[in-house]
Design an enzyme around this catalytic site. Structure first.
Site, PDB file in Angstrom:
ATOM      1  N   TYR A   1      -7.424  18.867  51.414  1.00 18.62           N
ATOM      2  CA  TYR A   1      -6.428  18.743  51.415  1.00 18.62           C
ATOM      3  C   TYR A   1      -6.739  17.512  51.404  1.00 18.62           C
ATOM      4  O   TYR A   1      -6.246  16.514  50.727  1.00 18.62           O
ATOM      5  CB  TYR A   1      -5.251  19.463  52.402  1.00 18.62           C
ATOM      6  CG  TYR A   1      -4.389  18.771  52.298  1.00 18.62           C
ATOM      7  CD1 TYR A   1      -3.162  18.388  50.783  1.00 18.62           C
ATOM      8  CD2 TYR A   1      -3.555  17.509  53.106  1.00 18.62           C
ATOM      9  CE1 TYR A   1      -1.517  17.826  50.430  1.00 18.62           C
ATOM     10  CE2 TYR A   1      -2.449  16.853  52.614  1.00 18.62           C
ATOM     11  CZ  TYR A   1      -1.431  17.038  51.810  1.00 18.62           C
ATOM     12  OH  TYR A   1      -1.235  16.362  51.559  1.00 18.62           O
TER      13      TYR A   1
ATOM     14  N   GLY B   1      11.903  19.955  47.304  1.00 19.95           N
ATOM     15  CA  GLY B   1      11.581  19.535  48.817  1.00 19.95           C
ATOM     16  C   GLY B   1      11.283  17.622  48.138  1.00 19.95           C
ATOM     17  O   GLY B   1      12.944  17.081  47.413  1.00 19.95           O
TER      18      GLY B   1
ATOM     19  N   GLY C   1       6.092  18.064  40.212  1.00 21.96           N
ATOM     20  CA  GLY C   1       6.125  18.687  41.886  1.00 21.96           C
ATOM     21  C   GLY C   1       7.679  18.702  41.798  1.00 21.96           C
ATOM     22  O   GLY C   1       8.422  17.719  43.135  1.00 21.96           O
ATOM     23  N   ALA C   2       8.530  19.212  40.627  1.00 20.40           N
ATOM     24  CA  ALA C   2      10.261  18.459  40.424  1.00 20.40           C
ATOM     25  C   ALA C   2      11.002  19.506  41.465  1.00 20.40           C
ATOM     26  O   ALA C   2      12.312  19.136  41.111  1.00 20.40           O
ATOM     27  CB  ALA C   2      10.554  17.860  39.189  1.00 20.40           C
ATOM     28  N   ASN C   3      10.160  20.825  40.998  1.00 19.87           N
ATOM     29  CA  ASN C   3      10.965  21.713  41.379  1.00 19.87           C
ATOM     30  C   ASN C   3      12.164  21.981  43.014  1.00 19.87           C
ATOM     31  O   ASN C   3      12.807  22.792  43.269  1.00 19.87           O
ATOM     32  CB  ASN C   3      11.017  23.543  41.079  1.00 19.87           C
ATOM     33  CG  ASN C   3       9.730  23.796  42.100  1.00 19.87           C
ATOM     34  OD1 ASN C   3       8.544  23.173  41.403  1.00 19.87           O
ATOM     35  ND2 ASN C   3       9.633  24.495  42.958  1.00 19.87           N
TER      36      ASN C   3
ATOM     37  N   GLY D   1      10.597  16.384  45.031  1.00 18.47           N
ATOM     38  CA  GLY D   1      10.622  16.041  43.756  1.00 18.47           C
ATOM     39  C   GLY D   1      11.204  16.194  43.958  1.00 18.47           C
ATOM     40  O   GLY D   1      12.010  15.237  42.979  1.00 18.47           O
TER      41      GLY D   1
END
Length: 297
Positions: free
Chosen positions: A168, A19, A15-17, A21
């Site tokens: 969630y 926010g 999830g690094a692209n 991450g």
């Protein structure tokens, strides 16, 4: 984690692209780590890669593209990481999302559970021998502070009405079950596993549609000045990755640099073992679980 010319530390962040991450990767890159970025979208991943390289001067950054909801994609990701890196000292399972309506993964599993729990579960297990060979090493699971319980008889929401935050919450509780059971299994192996709640911060969780998207739009419009940024939240995650006082500390749940209590079910060793065994079957690490998840042709 410190680095040296002789033994550069290698990290992988999902999830690094954007926010949280992206903020985590930026900080690690600024400290000289070799970092792998996992992004579901190639264009966004490449844009993040360019931004972080420009901001930090670190060119030893590597993009991996994968959809954590799709187990076939996770397996390709794990092999790509193994092909690229000969060691892995830090794995940060950060990626997480929410869905306004119940939807199924390519393997027939409810998507929040598939993305938030089973994706990191499978990825970590597929990389575990590489991580153990790199010891001392750390695994950090990014969790959420929600008091919830998993319905082991209806993990796929076949019987209950589905709700975004309920789905969630159940999937993110899986991160705690996973953390505690993996820590138990890795005792004495030189690899620590902890879970961290990064706090409430400006996020695009679940996208801009649905109830949560509307909630965040209103909150940021009227009180955005008071909501911490992703960079602030990242410091809580980086504490677990970097703090020398946490050497050897494993199987804990952290927030704001201190341990916090976990929901009661996650403290049940039998529940942790049960979810682990179900997760093994659902990810094909052992026999399939009857009645949950059907692989699409």
């Amino acid at each position: 984690m410190s680095t040296s010319a002789e033994h550069q530390c290698t990290a992988l962040v999902t999830g690094a692209n954007s926010g949280l991450g992206k903020a985590i990767v930026t900080a690690l890159a600024a400290n000289g780590l070799r970092v792998g970025l996992v992004s579901r979208d190639r264009a966004r991943g490449e844009a993040a890669l360019a931004d972080i390289r420009a901001a930090t001067g670190n060119q030893d950054l590597h993009l991996f593209v994968a959809d954590l909801a799709d187990q076939a994609s996770v397996r390709v990701l794990a092999q790509a990481v193994r092909d690229r890196f000969d060691r892995l000292h830090l794995l940060i399972n950060n990626a997480g999302t929410a869905f306004a309506e119940r939807r199924l993964s390519p393997q027939g599993i409810e998507c929040a559970l598939a993305t938030n729990h089973l994706g990191p579960f499978l990825l970590t297990n597929l990389l575990l021998d590489l991580i153990k060979a790199s010891a001392p090493a750390r695994i950090v699971n990014v969790g959420t502070r929600i008091d919830a319980a998993m319905d082991f008889d209806d993990l796929n929401w076949d019987k209950r009405p589905y709700g975004m935050m309920k789905g969630y919450a159940q999937s993110k509780l899986g991160n705690l079950h996973f953390t505690f059971e993996l820590a138990r299994r890795l005792q004495g192996r030189g690899v620590t596993v902890n879970c961290v709640f990064p706090g409430v911060f400006k996020s695009n969780l679940g996208g801009t549609d649905g109830a949560q998207g509307l909630f965040w739009k209103l909150l940021i419009r009227f009180g955005g000045w008071a909501i911490p940024t992703a960079e602030t939240a990242a410091q809580r995650v980086l504490y677990l990755a970097n703090a020398p006082e946490l050497v050897g500390v494993s199987g804990q749940y952290f927030a704001d640099r201190k341990t916090i209590p976990a929901p009661a079910q996650a403290l049940d060793a039998e529940a942790n073992r049960r979810l682990w065994e179900i997760s093994e079957r659902l990810t094909g690490l052992s026999r399939p679980q009857p009645g949950i998840g059907q692989e699409t042709p």
